[in-house]
Design an enzyme around this catalytic site. Sequence first.
Site, PDB file in Angstrom:
ATOM      1  N   VAL A 199     -20.108  -0.115  25.885  1.00 32.55           N
ATOM      2  CA  VAL A 199     -20.417  -0.234  24.457  1.00 32.55           C
ATOM      3  C   VAL A 199     -20.743  -1.682  24.176  1.00 32.55           C
ATOM      4  O   VAL A 199     -20.013  -2.587  24.600  1.00 32.55           O
ATOM      5  CB  VAL A 199     -19.212   0.203  23.588  1.00 32.55           C
ATOM      6  CG1 VAL A 199     -19.515   0.008  22.105  1.00 32.55           C
ATOM      7  CG2 VAL A 199     -18.842   1.656  23.860  1.00 32.55           C
TER       8      VAL A 199
ATOM      9  N   LEU B 290     -25.309  21.485   7.808  1.00 26.22           N
ATOM     10  CA  LEU B 290     -25.756  22.660   8.557  1.00 26.22           C
ATOM     11  C   LEU B 290     -24.839  22.906   9.760  1.00 26.22           C
ATOM     12  O   LEU B 290     -24.453  24.044  10.032  1.00 26.22           O
ATOM     13  CB  LEU B 290     -27.200  22.450   9.028  1.00 26.22           C
ATOM     14  CG  LEU B 290     -27.754  23.482  10.013  1.00 26.22           C
ATOM     15  CD1 LEU B 290     -27.932  24.830   9.337  1.00 26.22           C
ATOM     16  CD2 LEU B 290     -29.090  23.013  10.594  1.00 26.22           C
TER      17      LEU B 290
ATOM     18  N   GLY C 283     -22.002  -4.446  20.999  1.00 27.64           N
ATOM     19  CA  GLY C 283     -22.304  -4.583  19.579  1.00 27.64           C
ATOM     20  C   GLY C 283     -21.383  -5.534  18.864  1.00 27.64           C
ATOM     21  O   GLY C 283     -20.527  -6.184  19.468  1.00 27.64           O
TER      22      GLY C 283
ATOM     23  N   LYS D 130     -17.912  25.057   0.049  1.00 23.57           N
ATOM     24  CA  LYS D 130     -19.064  25.248   0.939  1.00 23.57           C
ATOM     25  C   LYS D 130     -19.215  24.079   1.903  1.00 23.57           C
ATOM     26  O   LYS D 130     -19.009  22.927   1.520  1.00 23.57           O
ATOM     27  CB  LYS D 130     -20.348  25.393   0.110  1.00 23.57           C
ATOM     28  CG  LYS D 130     -20.401  26.684  -0.692  1.00 23.57           C
ATOM     29  CD  LYS D 130     -21.704  26.776  -1.475  1.00 23.57           C
ATOM     30  CE  LYS D 130     -21.776  28.099  -2.243  1.00 23.57           C
ATOM     31  NZ  LYS D 130     -23.009  28.169  -3.073  1.00 23.57           N
ATOM     32  N   PRO D 131     -19.585  24.364   3.143  1.00 23.41           N
ATOM     33  CA  PRO D 131     -19.849  23.274   4.092  1.00 23.41           C
ATOM     34  C   PRO D 131     -20.975  22.385   3.576  1.00 23.41           C
ATOM     35  O   PRO D 131     -21.918  22.871   2.951  1.00 23.41           O
ATOM     36  CB  PRO D 131     -20.271  23.998   5.371  1.00 23.41           C
ATOM     37  CG  PRO D 131     -19.784  25.394   5.214  1.00 23.41           C
ATOM     38  CD  PRO D 131     -19.789  25.685   3.750  1.00 23.41           C
ATOM     39  N   LYS D 132     -20.861  21.079   3.835  1.00 24.16           N
ATOM     40  CA  LYS D 132     -21.875  20.133   3.347  1.00 24.16           C
ATOM     41  C   LYS D 132     -23.001  19.921   4.359  1.00 24.16           C
ATOM     42  O   LYS D 132     -24.046  19.387   4.027  1.00 24.16           O
ATOM     43  CB  LYS D 132     -21.219  18.781   3.041  1.00 24.16           C
ATOM     44  CG  LYS D 132     -20.076  18.870   2.029  1.00 24.16           C
ATOM     45  CD  LYS D 132     -20.564  19.326   0.674  1.00 24.16           C
ATOM     46  CE  LYS D 132     -19.434  19.410  -0.343  1.00 24.16           C
ATOM     47  NZ  LYS D 132     -18.467  20.478  -0.072  1.00 24.16           N
TER      48      LYS D 132
ATOM     49  N   GLU E 245       0.840  -1.215   0.000  1.00 19.60           N
ATOM     50  CA  GLU E 245       0.000   0.000   0.000  1.00 19.60           C
ATOM     51  C   GLU E 245       0.868   1.255   0.000  1.00 19.60           C
ATOM     52  O   GLU E 245       0.632   2.208  -0.750  1.00 19.60           O
ATOM     53  CB  GLU E 245      -0.931  -0.028   1.222  1.00 19.60           C
ATOM     54  CG  GLU E 245      -1.683   1.257   1.488  1.00 19.60           C
ATOM     55  CD  GLU E 245      -1.582   1.718   2.931  1.00 19.60           C
ATOM     56  OE1 GLU E 245      -1.071   2.834   3.174  1.00 19.60           O
ATOM     57  OE2 GLU E 245      -2.014   0.959   3.828  1.00 19.60           O
ATOM     58  N   HIS E 246       1.919   1.274   0.827  1.00 15.07           N
ATOM     59  CA  HIS E 246       2.836   2.414   0.872  1.00 15.07           C
ATOM     60  C   HIS E 246       3.512   2.627  -0.482  1.00 15.07           C
ATOM     61  O   HIS E 246       3.645   3.747  -0.961  1.00 15.07           O
ATOM     62  CB  HIS E 246       3.933   2.176   1.925  1.00 15.07           C
ATOM     63  CG  HIS E 246       3.548   2.591   3.308  1.00 15.07           C
ATOM     64  ND1 HIS E 246       4.211   3.580   3.993  1.00 15.07           N
ATOM     65  CD2 HIS E 246       2.569   2.159   4.132  1.00 15.07           C
ATOM     66  CE1 HIS E 246       3.665   3.726   5.198  1.00 15.07           C
ATOM     67  NE2 HIS E 246       2.669   2.867   5.311  1.00 15.07           N
TER      68      HIS E 246
ATOM     69  N   GLU F 274       6.071   3.969  11.373  1.00 20.44           N
ATOM     70  CA  GLU F 274       4.638   3.893  11.675  1.00 20.44           C
ATOM     71  C   GLU F 274       4.382   2.881  12.784  1.00 20.44           C
ATOM     72  O   GLU F 274       3.599   3.119  13.708  1.00 20.44           O
ATOM     73  CB  GLU F 274       3.869   3.507  10.413  1.00 20.44           C
ATOM     74  CG  GLU F 274       2.361   3.511  10.581  1.00 20.44           C
ATOM     75  CD  GLU F 274       1.615   3.195   9.296  1.00 20.44           C
ATOM     76  OE1 GLU F 274       0.385   3.065   9.373  1.00 20.44           O
ATOM     77  OE2 GLU F 274       2.248   3.061   8.228  1.00 20.44           O
TER      78      GLU F 274
END
Length: 1000
Positions: free
Chosen positions: A338, A878, A340, A874-876, A89-90, A167
């Site tokens: 949590v 509100l 799940g 523009k912000p997507k 990937e790198h 990394e």
Amino acid sequence: MSGPQCSPRQSPRSSTTPPGAPPRVLKRYDDIVKSSQDKREYRGLELTNRLKVLLVSDPSTDKSAVAVDVNIGYLSDPEELPGLAHFCEHMLFLGTTKYPEENEYNKYLSEHGGSANASTSSDHTTYYFDILPQYLKPAMDIFAQFFISPLFTESATGRELSAVNSEHEKNTQSDTWRLDQLNKSTANPAHPYHKFGTGNKETLETIPKQKNIDVRKELLKFHKEWYSSNIMTLVVLGKESLDELEAMVVPLFSQVEDKSVTAPTWPEHPFPAELRRKRAYCLPVKDLRSLSIDFPIPDYRKHYKSAPSHYLSHLLGHEGAGSLLSALKARGWCNSLVGGTRIGARGFGFFGVQVDLTEQGVEHIDDIVCLVFQYISMLRATGPQRWVWEEQRDLMAMEFRFKDSQEPRSLAVGHVHILQEFPMEDVLSAYYLMSEWRPELIDELLALLTPDNVRVGIVAQQFGDKCTMTEPWYGTKYLQEDISEEKIKEWKNAQPIKELHLPPPNEFIPSKLDMETSHDATVDAVAPVIVKDTPLMRLWFKQDREFMLPKAFITFDLVSPLAYSEPTNCNLTSIWVLLLRDSLQQFAYSAELAGLRWSLANAKYGLSVTVDGYDDKQHVLLEKIVDHIVSFKADPQRFEIMKENHIRAIKNFEAEQPYQHAVYQQALCLSDVVWTRCQLLDAAKNVTPAMLDEFAAMLIRKVHVEGLMMGNLTRERAIKLADTIENKLPKDATPLLAQQLLLYREIELEKGASYLRETENTVHKSSCTSLYYSCGVRAARPNVALELLAQATHERCFNTLRTQEQLGYIVFSGLRRSNGVQGLRVIVQSDRHPQYLETRMEAFLAGVQEYLEKMTEEEFLKHRAALAAQKLEKPKRLASKASQLWNEITAQVYNFDRAKVEVEQLNTITKEELMQFYMKHIHASSADRQKLAVYIVSTAEGGAGHKDDDNDKDKVDNKTKITPEPVKVTDLVEFKSRRRLYPHPMPFTNIPRKGAHCKL
């Protein structure tokens, strides 16, 4: 609730194939289910090389985005080369046959307002980028070559290995990474899940050399074997029509070879029967206390239309009345919980309950597990409840219908993976629209949650002595043992108790989802307006007609100079907020499920409250939060728990990454008032519930409330809610004086100054250097000059210090803005000594002069245009737009049309002016330069500052000594007392200052 409102997208069919040529599109999908509110258009393709494609047309987008997912990850690494998929990937970023330059991709993106990244997981590798729409096609051509003809050059392979190793080094003291790998290392060693996915120098260089393995050849072999179009998916979002996007995509990605690979699946679980009924203790780096109760389960994603795992996750993770969490908190054993499912890889998964333990909870591990089995027993006795499932179904359908528009890159990355798992027509709706009630699947999953299948993990420092085993890759100390037969039998006999029951129906589900019809004057205005202005409160308001959703964003700051006036008060404010959140959670959880996000936080100026989501019942939640703040009384038991959590959080900062320490030390030097962690820790030990009660009562009586309401609201509704909040304040509350509302300020470094702050870090092997060059008080023109300099040098900095010199995995260059002052900051985290890092960073910055001098006018204009486009994006959502406006209010600058104002300035900046800005503020020869360096020196074993460290002597090289010699900052109080403070930025709009005024 009505059912889902969705519509299949019908689009014209097209052909991108020249006459007489074989077709390159096998199938088109024009029936993708989308929300009725979604204005984007979608088309699915399957190319003749079997690559699946989702095209997204959005004529209004100001960014295009592309993502590719390869259905292979580190579980497919060769056994003798852990980390090869990640290394691959790198390497794909670093040159292809068609585009051989190593930084061609990142350079092109940087010049055209783009960015990129990639990630490797157990069974997927994902690559993605975004860019200004007009440059999509050339960028996509560079990108497509990754999957057609990467070079994997020997020089890049050797260098990039350092980045992979760096990394891994960054993660070695991270408990998240350590615990994840411990789970894998204790799996069945014959199952690929046990592998070490990141890789490091040992696995990708040292051991392969010993075994005469050519890693570059193995990279080429891995890419040739697995990077096949038939197991790839592609998402492309652009402003072009669907036909135009198809004409762009098909010729490029048809070139990816179909090697008829079968993506592997792992239906056999990595934790077979003999690895269940186990208990593991683990010693963490930080002072953490957690309990995980895990059950190995199959992969349930194929049941997405009935979602049995979602049903059980909802109930076991519930936080309202009758929940497992409520029972645990009532006993003082737990902070949060949590519950799940999580996917391990294709074919297997886990159902788990993770509990954040209190000190007392650590003493009751088995009792907590027993409570979990009592709750599961209650669920079995109650049986699957259709009304619970239908409530979830309706809430998810409502969320899908009124979903905020996603950022282009988020949409591409989020859906490219989904494209691998689900039918094309369900790619947008798979996790939202549930249509099949199948109680037998709930029972089937519930039947797997038994003591015979359980794996229990306990993470706490007090069990350090028990941890006599060592995980090989991260060195984590642990102990795994069998759970006794007696304990298994006890848990099997767990019976339901009255305290645990299903949650009641959700009262926060909105009953009104209509848009306000009245047209307020603020709809078309750029700026919000002040609609309420009293001695105690000021309210800003703006009605929305841009996002057109039945939602609103409401935020209030409760400003008080008491909140940060001394370390004790700072601690009390933090603990107060923890207790408020804790006491509100049971009530507010239903609101969260019904699409009302809320936050309660503390900052230097006091408390901030935000409620964001469907506007119908926002007032109920907001009023409840304010009631809790005003009438607060500390629960002594919960106080002690939250105080202890707060103290642990202060102490645990020591284990954060070195670059975070550098940022903290910089703030200590440059902010006029800031309490150190040491001061906060000393003061925190002595606070009591009585002190907090007295402090909270005092603060709420000496407070200024400033707020913003924006969205699907009328002016009248906003004022009415603000009046309600003000009326809840104590009757004897008094307004703040004007000088009590002054903002904090920044220390001014004198011209020509060079300072050095140096501290040690005992946890991480990596060290860090952060260089900051102050550029003065924020104003429109210097703002964009600095941003343009950062834009022009960002990619070059990364390519030089990270890709070429391989100083470390974390290399950052960009802006630092605080208290109205700004500057350029460069950070490198590395195994090299900070002084050596500084010499290389300074060498890079010195080279910027030649780079700017040789920069062509065309290249300069590209950078300027890219920055302008980014600023005008523009912000997507509100909430994002409202946050921009709120930042102007809290900074007391009020430049509500900042993007437009600053781009007008930007478009007149010349290359010569940029050069002058650089020469004045950054270049070493400047008499005006104001520099602060921070060294975080590792004294951990093997770190750059360790006494036994005998690595490269060039880490501290006298030949490359920094000039002028910096002045060391050792006494912060002395340092600050000798410096001036910067003024605040001038307000863009003349807004009367708040606060009571008294004339002599």
